[in-house]
Scaffold this motif. Structure first.
Motif, short mmCIF file in Angstrom:
data_model
loop_
_atom_site.label_atom_id
_atom_site.label_comp_id
_atom_site.label_asym_id
_atom_site.label_seq_id
_atom_site.Cartn_x
_atom_site.Cartn_y
_atom_site.Cartn_z
N ASP A 65 19.37 26.31 -2.74
CA ASP A 65 20.64 25.85 -3.30
C ASP A 65 20.61 24.39 -3.71
O ASP A 65 21.51 23.91 -4.40
N ARG A 69 21.87 26.63 -9.19
CA ARG A 69 23.26 26.99 -8.90
C ARG A 69 23.47 28.50 -8.82
O ARG A 69 24.49 28.96 -8.38
N SER A 70 22.49 29.26 -9.28
CA SER A 70 22.58 30.72 -9.24
C SER A 70 21.16 31.28 -9.32
O SER A 70 20.21 30.55 -9.65
N ARG A 72 20.16 33.35 -11.48
CA ARG A 72 19.80 33.31 -12.91
C ARG A 72 19.25 31.93 -13.29
O ARG A 72 18.23 31.82 -13.97
N HIS A 73 19.93 30.89 -12.82
CA HIS A 73 19.47 29.53 -13.08
C HIS A 73 18.11 29.30 -12.43
O HIS A 73 17.24 28.65 -13.01
N ARG A 117 23.63 42.29 -10.12
CA ARG A 117 24.33 42.08 -11.39
C ARG A 117 24.66 43.41 -12.06
O ARG A 117 25.77 43.61 -12.56
#
Length: 190
Positions: A65, A69-70, A72-73, A117
């Motif tokens: 973290d 931020r995700s 996907r990121h 997702r």
């Protein structure tokens, strides 16, 4: 070369940033990029670290973290690193993409994230279908239709599609579609 990246969100987390930097130094990082910025803000030091690393280097972070931020990121960052021949070490997860096990773990994390997702999208589709059948869901209103008269009026004044789009806060493609559907005189495209 081991290159470290440390981040905290606020000034109040100064001790957390210092701890990350200390841990990265203890792990042998020769260069450390650190910053105090929200994960959703522009992270200049992360970009600098990603630009700095070279083939054979390993980017080291204490926790996932702190880097992304995700998921996907995270995969975007991993892709950029892989394209440069750079490994990634996420200390608290024991993931080191320079090893076969580390690559496997990252792939499994990606698979789980993709599954989550897909499940979320499936639930969303089911919810929309149910709302439609109950007459509660109408979809997003077509905002461009409400601006068609303004678009045509500005085009009649000789304004270009680009200027119309900028003035009305819409895309140039929307202006073009509106004008061609209405068979209006198309203004210049610039």
């Amino acid at each position: 070369m081991l290159v470290g990246y440390a981040r905290t969100s606020t000034l109040e987390q100064e001790a957390g940033l210092e701890a990350q930097v200390r841990d990265l130094k203890a792990l042998g990082c020769e260069r450390i990029f650190s910053e105090r910025v929200s994960s959703i803000g522009r992270r200049a030091e992360l970009e600098a670290a990603l630009d700095f690393v070279r083939e054979g280097d390993v980017l080291v972070v204490t926790k996932m973290d702190r880097l992304a931020r995700s998921v996907r990121h995270m995969w975007e960052i991993v892709g950029r690193l892989q394209a440069k021949g750079v490994g990634l070490n996420i200390v608290n997860l024991g993931i080191d993409t320079t090893t076969p096990t580390g690559k496997l773990m990252m792939t499994m994390l990606g698979g789980v994230a993709e599954f989550e997702r897909d499940m979320m999208l499936e639930r969303q589709r089911e919810g929309i279908a149910k709302a439609k059948s109950e007459g509660k869901y109408k979809g997003r209103p077509a905002t461009i239709q409400t601006k068609a008269d303004e678009i045509n009026a500005l085009a009649a004044q000789g304004m270009s599609m680009g200027k119309i789009a900028a003035q009305l806060g819409i895309g140039k493609g929307s202006v073009h579609r509106t004008l061609t559907r209405g068979n209006s005189r198309s203004p210049r495209s610039s």
